[in-house]
Write an enzyme that holds these catalytic residues in place. Structure first.
Site, PDB file in Angstrom:
ATOM      1  N   SER A 211       0.816  -1.221   0.000  1.00 24.44           N
ATOM      2  CA  SER A 211       0.000   0.000   0.000  1.00 24.44           C
ATOM      3  C   SER A 211       0.845   1.264   0.000  1.00 24.44           C
ATOM      4  CB  SER A 211      -0.929   0.000   1.218  1.00 24.44           C
ATOM      5  OG  SER A 211      -1.768  -1.134   1.214  1.00 24.44           O
ATOM      6  N   HIS A 258       1.002   4.195   4.676  1.00 25.93           N
ATOM      7  CA  HIS A 258       0.310   4.873   3.584  1.00 25.93           C
ATOM      8  C   HIS A 258       0.805   6.306   3.426  1.00 25.93           C
ATOM      9  CE1 HIS A 258      -3.399   1.995   3.959  1.00 25.93           C
ATOM     10  NE2 HIS A 258      -2.273   1.370   3.654  1.00 25.93           N
TER      11      HIS A 258
END
Length: 309
Positions: A211, A258
């Protein structure tokens, strides 16, 4: 009686310069050497020999993308990255201990029973350190190629499915815009950026997933699209959706990974997009990548030193 000499009007036999035993009466239009049918390469006018064709390709200026990369019709790097993630996932299914051994982990403890425990400054003698604090620096990158096993976590198998679908949809576009080398640099640095922020802010957690790298790629998509003058409304909605997902996913995922990938990918994309379009461009772009790598290394080393101290 002496043998008769051949008639002076009889044409001389010419042969291919690459195949001396083969008669040839066709010349290369560039070097004018005789070539046989096997050596003929179609040219704008007549035929050329293989050597002249190679020389022509070498001297012709290769087409470049708007950001200096080589144009390629096949998103090879995206294919390879997806393949590596899938292979790593299959390996996890066959040997679940891979996740514990290669996930991103700043510091932890491994017990004599083979289980893994949260780090604490005082621990029994039969326990030993694991993670970056124990010199396992490879975790900063390997964790970005692992994903949550099917029966664990909030998403299970959807974790890798959503990541790979996003990489397939967005990665191909960014690779086409940047070229393979720049795209790969962006992806790997975004992955490292995500892991570095996890190390700085949440070193006790074990995290996996692409991610961070994908957030970097998505941010680059936004930066490059703005630079190319794409429809602002569409790409602004894309970026807003990405930021909303960053906030929502923070409840059940590593928001540090992230955010680290987003910030790193955005910084690299800005350097790629706004580097001067002259001979300095490659130097500026490469310098940005090296500078980012050095910054991440310094931050990681400083955090490791603080943890060991």
């Amino acid at each position: 009686m002496e043998p008769e000499s051949p008639s002076s009007s009889e044409p001389a036999v010419t042969t291919c310069y690459r195949h001396p035993k083969v008669e040839s009466y066709v010349r290369c239009t560039r070097c004018e050497r005789f070539i046989c049918p096997d050596c003929m390469r179609d040219a704008a006018v007549g035929h050329q020999c293989p050597e002249c064709v190679k020389e022509g390709v070498r001297t012709v200026r290769q087409a470049r993308t708007a950001f200096g990369g080589r144009i390629s019709a096949v998103p090879l790097v995206t294919y390879v990255l997806i393949g590596l993630n899938v292979v790593a996932y299959v390996a996890e299914l066959l040997r679940p201990s891979i996740v514990d051994d290669f996930a991103m982990l700043g510091r932890g403890l491994a017990g004599p029973d083979g289980l893994h425990y949260v780090w604490q400054s005082a621990y029994p003698a039969d326990f030993h350190l694991e993670g970056v604090i124990d010199g396992e620096w490879y975790r900063l990158l390997t964790g970005a190629f692992l994903h949550i096993p099917p029966t664990e976590g909030t998403f299970g198998i959807l974790h890798i499915v959503m990541n790979m679908v996003t990489l397939w949809n967005v990665g191909r576009v960014v690779e086409a815009q940047l070229g393979r080398a720049r795209y790969l640099s962006l992806y790997l640095l975004s992955a490292l950026g995500g892991s570095a922020l996890v190390l700085l802010l949440d070193p006790d957690s074990s995290t996996v997933g692409a991610s961070g790298a994908i957030f970097g790629v998505c941010t680059a998509y936004y930066v490059l699209a703005r630079r190319l003058g794409a429809d602002p409304a569409g790409i602004n909605r894309f970026m807003a959706g990405l930021l909303i997902w960053l906030v929502i996913s923070a409840v059940v995922t590593s928001w540090q990974g992230h955010l680290g990938g987003l910030l790193t990918g955005g910084a690299i994309a800005l350097a790629f997009a706004y580097a001067p379009r002259d001979r300095r461009r490659v130097l500026v772009q490469a310098g940005a990548c090296v500078g980012m790598l050095a910054l991440l290394a310094v931050l990681a080393l400083a955090k490791a030193a603080a943890m060991t101290g």
